[in-house]
Design a protein around this motif. Structure first.
Motif, PDB file in Angstrom:
ATOM      1  N   PRO A  36      56.642  21.600  11.733  1.00 33.96           N
ATOM      2  CA  PRO A  36      56.231  22.843  11.202  1.00 33.96           C
ATOM      3  C   PRO A  36      57.999  23.537  10.725  1.00 33.96           C
ATOM      4  O   PRO A  36      58.985  23.466  11.026  1.00 33.96           O
ATOM      5  N   GLU A  37      57.655  24.131  10.146  1.00 24.65           N
ATOM      6  CA  GLU A  37      58.662  24.547   8.846  1.00 24.65           C
ATOM      7  C   GLU A  37      59.782  25.282   9.671  1.00 24.65           C
ATOM      8  O   GLU A  37      61.105  25.731   9.372  1.00 24.65           O
ATOM      9  N   GLN A  38      58.782  26.036  10.350  1.00 25.76           N
ATOM     10  CA  GLN A  38      59.932  27.373  11.171  1.00 25.76           C
ATOM     11  C   GLN A  38      59.756  26.934  12.449  1.00 25.76           C
ATOM     12  O   GLN A  38      58.976  26.432  12.955  1.00 25.76           O
ATOM     13  N   PRO A  39      60.410  27.484  13.465  1.00 30.31           N
ATOM     14  CA  PRO A  39      60.553  27.253  15.128  1.00 30.31           C
ATOM     15  C   PRO A  39      58.921  28.243  15.796  1.00 30.31           C
ATOM     16  O   PRO A  39      58.813  28.798  15.166  1.00 30.31           O
ATOM     17  N   MET A  40      58.035  27.050  16.406  1.00 29.38           N
ATOM     18  CA  MET A  40      57.343  27.997  16.802  1.00 29.38           C
ATOM     19  C   MET A  40      57.095  27.661  18.186  1.00 29.38           C
ATOM     20  O   MET A  40      57.845  26.444  18.425  1.00 29.38           O
ATOM     21  N   SER A  52      60.331  26.099  20.056  1.00 27.72           N
ATOM     22  CA  SER A  52      60.698  25.125  19.605  1.00 27.72           C
ATOM     23  C   SER A  52      61.972  25.083  19.447  1.00 27.72           C
ATOM     24  O   SER A  52      62.811  25.728  18.497  1.00 27.72           O
ATOM     25  N   GLU A  53      62.963  23.818  18.758  1.00 21.74           N
ATOM     26  CA  GLU A  53      64.200  24.344  19.121  1.00 21.74           C
ATOM     27  C   GLU A  53      64.863  23.176  18.648  1.00 21.74           C
ATOM     28  O   GLU A  53      65.173  21.815  19.139  1.00 21.74           O
ATOM     29  N   GLY A  54      64.381  22.352  17.372  1.00 22.14           N
ATOM     30  CA  GLY A  54      65.142  21.592  16.721  1.00 22.14           C
ATOM     31  C   GLY A  54      63.796  20.080  16.995  1.00 22.14           C
ATOM     32  O   GLY A  54      63.079  20.815  17.333  1.00 22.14           O
ATOM     33  N   LYS A  55      64.244  18.831  15.915  1.00 24.71           N
ATOM     34  CA  LYS A  55      63.424  17.669  16.306  1.00 24.71           C
ATOM     35  C   LYS A  55      64.048  16.078  16.222  1.00 24.71           C
ATOM     36  O   LYS A  55      65.018  16.443  16.513  1.00 24.71           O
ATOM     37  N   ASP A  58      60.521  13.761  12.365  1.00 32.54           N
ATOM     38  CA  ASP A  58      59.006  14.322  12.077  1.00 32.54           C
ATOM     39  C   ASP A  58      57.666  14.306  13.273  1.00 32.54           C
ATOM     40  O   ASP A  58      57.576  13.202  12.959  1.00 32.54           O
ATOM     41  N   LEU A  59      57.265  15.604  12.338  1.00 30.65           N
ATOM     42  CA  LEU A  59      56.122  14.801  13.249  1.00 30.65           C
ATOM     43  C   LEU A  59      54.618  14.161  11.754  1.00 30.65           C
ATOM     44  O   LEU A  59      54.593  14.828  11.020  1.00 30.65           O
ATOM     45  N   TYR A  60      53.232  14.009  12.082  1.00 31.92           N
ATOM     46  CA  TYR A  60      53.192  13.095  11.295  1.00 31.92           C
ATOM     47  C   TYR A  60      51.889  13.445  11.271  1.00 31.92           C
ATOM     48  O   TYR A  60      50.827  13.122  11.398  1.00 31.92           O
ATOM     49  N   ALA A  61      51.073  13.360   9.656  1.00 23.65           N
ATOM     50  CA  ALA A  61      49.273  13.228   9.551  1.00 23.65           C
ATOM     51  C   ALA A  61      49.498  12.294   8.649  1.00 23.65           C
ATOM     52  O   ALA A  61      49.686  12.318   7.838  1.00 23.65           O
ATOM     53  N   ARG A  62      48.578  10.726   9.442  1.00 24.69           N
ATOM     54  CA  ARG A  62      48.198   9.996   8.383  1.00 24.69           C
ATOM     55  C   ARG A  62      46.785   9.371   8.220  1.00 24.69           C
ATOM     56  O   ARG A  62      46.470   9.916   9.164  1.00 24.69           O
ATOM     57  N   ALA A  63      46.613   8.932   7.206  1.00 20.24           N
ATOM     58  CA  ALA A  63      44.804   9.021   7.062  1.00 20.24           C
ATOM     59  C   ALA A  63      45.436   7.243   6.610  1.00 20.24           C
ATOM     60  O   ALA A  63      45.635   7.115   5.709  1.00 20.24           O
ATOM     61  N   ALA A  64      43.613   6.954   7.110  1.00 28.28           N
ATOM     62  CA  ALA A  64      43.194   5.401   6.534  1.00 28.28           C
ATOM     63  C   ALA A  64      41.671   5.302   6.236  1.00 28.28           C
ATOM     64  O   ALA A  64      40.877   5.987   6.482  1.00 28.28           O
ATOM     65  N   ALA A  65      41.875   5.179   4.445  1.00 24.61           N
ATOM     66  CA  ALA A  65      40.564   5.463   4.031  1.00 24.61           C
ATOM     67  C   ALA A  65      40.387   3.681   3.613  1.00 24.61           C
ATOM     68  O   ALA A  65      41.029   3.047   3.439  1.00 24.61           O
ATOM     69  N   ALA A 140      48.573  30.809  11.210  1.00 21.68           N
ATOM     70  CA  ALA A 140      49.064  30.635   9.708  1.00 21.68           C
ATOM     71  C   ALA A 140      49.942  29.323   9.708  1.00 21.68           C
ATOM     72  O   ALA A 140      49.012  28.854   9.096  1.00 21.68           O
ATOM     73  N   ASN A 141      50.327  28.658  10.845  1.00 23.76           N
ATOM     74  CA  ASN A 141      50.187  27.576  10.802  1.00 23.76           C
ATOM     75  C   ASN A 141      49.131  26.089  10.691  1.00 23.76           C
ATOM     76  O   ASN A 141      49.040  24.949  10.338  1.00 23.76           O
ATOM     77  N   GLN A 142      48.382  26.878  11.692  1.00 27.79           N
ATOM     78  CA  GLN A 142      47.312  25.851  11.672  1.00 27.79           C
ATOM     79  C   GLN A 142      46.394  26.111   9.976  1.00 27.79           C
ATOM     80  O   GLN A 142      45.793  24.544   9.164  1.00 27.79           O
ATOM     81  N   LYS A 143      46.281  26.643   9.094  1.00 28.50           N
ATOM     82  CA  LYS A 143      46.150  26.564   7.938  1.00 28.50           C
ATOM     83  C   LYS A 143      46.607  26.016   6.904  1.00 28.50           C
ATOM     84  O   LYS A 143      46.399  25.308   6.309  1.00 28.50           O
ATOM     85  N   TRP A 144      47.772  26.082   7.538  1.00 29.81           N
ATOM     86  CA  TRP A 144      48.427  24.851   6.631  1.00 29.81           C
ATOM     87  C   TRP A 144      48.704  23.733   6.918  1.00 29.81           C
ATOM     88  O   TRP A 144      48.194  22.683   6.370  1.00 29.81           O
ATOM     89  N   LEU A 145      48.223  23.076   8.461  1.00 29.08           N
ATOM     90  CA  LEU A 145      47.985  22.068   8.780  1.00 29.08           C
ATOM     91  C   LEU A 145      46.620  21.077   8.185  1.00 29.08           C
ATOM     92  O   LEU A 145      46.764  20.057   7.859  1.00 29.08           O
ATOM     93  N   ASP A 146      45.994  22.760   8.880  1.00 31.27           N
ATOM     94  CA  ASP A 146      44.164  21.961   8.008  1.00 31.27           C
ATOM     95  C   ASP A 146      44.288  21.614   6.667  1.00 31.27           C
ATOM     96  O   ASP A 146      44.362  20.452   5.515  1.00 31.27           O
ATOM     97  N   ALA A 147      45.568  22.273   5.499  1.00 30.67           N
ATOM     98  CA  ALA A 147      45.526  22.302   3.916  1.00 30.67           C
ATOM     99  C   ALA A 147      46.596  20.609   3.740  1.00 30.67           C
ATOM    100  O   ALA A 147      46.091  19.535   3.471  1.00 30.67           O
TER     101      ALA A 147
END
Ligand code: ZN
Length: 438
Positions: A36-40, A52-55, A58-65, A140-147
């Motif tokens: 997430p780009e902001q604390p949440m 949240s307070e920092g990291k 990073d967290l990732y979405a990875r895809a294998a086709a 709002a973050n969920q919409k961003w995650l979906d994208a």
């Protein structure tokens, strides 16, 4: 003459090897940041009191086709998230169908179940003590995650290139059965591995691997993929250019013990990555043939549905989780949406070469993977839990009868009306058997 014959023999061997290795597979990979780009607010533990307070990383979405020789395509998605909301897999599937003609069965959404990821648009989030504006941020973050997940799928599809696929199984020992008495119940220490090499066999392009254990080393306020996050990053560091995708096995009753230190998450991540690397260094079984995919939602029954009067009483409970659940149900009932006696539970089976890759929704206890491996064949059955929708714990008949958190009380934090009705294990296993039929 002799030399000429020798050269021809060598050429023949090379040609045969090339033919044997050209099984027609293609593969593509992608890795997209989803921190997430902001604390949440974070998900996984109901006791957290603020954002949240920092990291840590990073967290990732990875895809294998993957694409077989007939042109059939599938995409496996691995998320550094606590769950896969049903709304998310549905929205992302719809986009993938429109853009790539991928059917629902051709997409497998997996998550690590890290407890240091963002709150999601799903029932588990109701256990958090959030204000209205926090909920708006989660949505709002969920919409961003979906994208972002859609972007990962698009990128992996665009990256499809000839590849060599092989499978193998390793072993890693840090998961312990967490039900009392701790450390005595069944475990599954297998580490299934899919290796994807470049067409010339010189480069590791991707690795898919699984392990049956909760990602609960950490429970603090920093974004982190927990041991699975570290394992993926170690493998990507060790094989430059490769994408490493983790999936959770049936680890709902398994914990990494001891825990609660970043060094321990790093250590377990290193152990798991080393187990995977050990498999990569052995002679693995090449994946030949095709990929087939099946997906079905089955109605899993709840044991009881509370009446309106019972809910009104529980809405006054001293227990915050009980109170929240009752109020949520009352709101639904008053809006004309009565409680449903069943839940549409997702069961998926991919046949990849000679491997049956089973993907089950929810937090699945270890009994399922042990039974399915026995029934479908040891060494060629992979079982992924936490896939496509994480709506509750999925106890075996044994755990349901024993009760406790995984068998009963976790349904409260998951905002489900009651424990599951007896018979779910056979219903799920029977469905897997049907979907695994050639
Ligand atoms: Zn869990």
């Amino acid at each position: 003459m002799l030399r000429c014959g020798l050269i021809w023999s060598i050429l023949l061997v090379l040609a045969t090897t090339a033919v044997a290795q050209d099984s027609g597979w293609k593969a593509g990979f992608a890795r997209v940041v989803i921190t997430p780009e902001q604390p949440m607010w974070m998900s996984g533990y109901g006791g957290r009191t603020h954002a949240s307070e920092g990291k840590v990383h990073d967290l990732y979405a990875r895809a294998a086709a993957l694409q077989d020789a007939s042109g059939k395509r599938v995409v496996m998605v691995s998320l550094d998230l606590v769950g896969v909301p049903k709304v998310m897999s549905e929205r992302v599937s719809a986009a993938a169908k429109a853009k790539h003609k991928l059917e629902r069965a051709d997409l497998m959404f997996c998550c690590s179940h890290t407890h240091c990821g963002p709150a999601l648009d799903q029932s588990l989030t109701h256990m958090l003590d959030m204000k209205d504006e926090d909920w708006q941020q989660v949505m709002a973050n969920q919409k961003w995650l979906d994208a972002r997940v859609t972007e990962a799928i698009d990128t992996a599809m665009a990256d499809l290139k000839p590849a060599r696929l092989a499978t193998g199984i390793g072993n890693c020992g840090f998961a312990s059965n967490r039900r009392a008495p701790i450390g005595t119940g069944p475990i599954d220490h297998e580490v299934p591995v899919l290796r994807v090499l470049s067409a010339d066999g010189t480069q590791v392009r991707g690795v898919i691997f699984g392990y049956a254990c909760h990602n609960t080393v950490l429970g603090f306020y920093q974004w982190c993929g927990d041991y699975a996050g570290f394992a993926q990053l170690y493998l990507e560091e060790r094989h430059p250019g490769a994408t490493a995708l983790f999936f959770s096995g049936c680890g709902a009753d398994q914990n990494p013990l001891p825990r609660r230190k970043v060094e321990l998450a790093e250590q377990y991540g290193r152990m798991l990555a080393l187990s995977v690397d050990k498999v990569l260094a052995t002679e693995m079984s090449p994946v030949s043939g095709a990929v087939t995919t099946r997906f079905r939602e089955i109605p899993l029954e709840f044991n009881t549905i509370p009446s309106r009067d019972e809910l009104l009483k529980t809405a006054e409970s001293a227990d915050r989780y009980q109170r929240t659940r009752a109020k949520l149900f009352l709101k639904d009932i008053d809006a004309g949406k009565p409680l449903t006696p069943t839940y549409p539970y997702p069961v998926q089976v991919w046949r990849l070469g000679n491997v049956n890759w089973v993907a089950l929704g929810g937090e699945v206890v270890v009994d399922y993977s042990l039974r399915l491996k026995q029934e479908l064949g040891a060494g060629k059955t992979w079982v992924t839990g936490y896939a496509n929708d994480v709506m509750a714990y999925i106890p075996s008949e044994r755990v349901l009868t024993e009760g406790g958190y995984e068998g009963d009380t976790s349904m409260i934090v998951y905002m489900q009306p009651s424990k599951w009705k007896a018979g779910l294990e056979d219903q799920i296993v029977k469905t897997v058997q049907e979907l695994a039929k050639p």
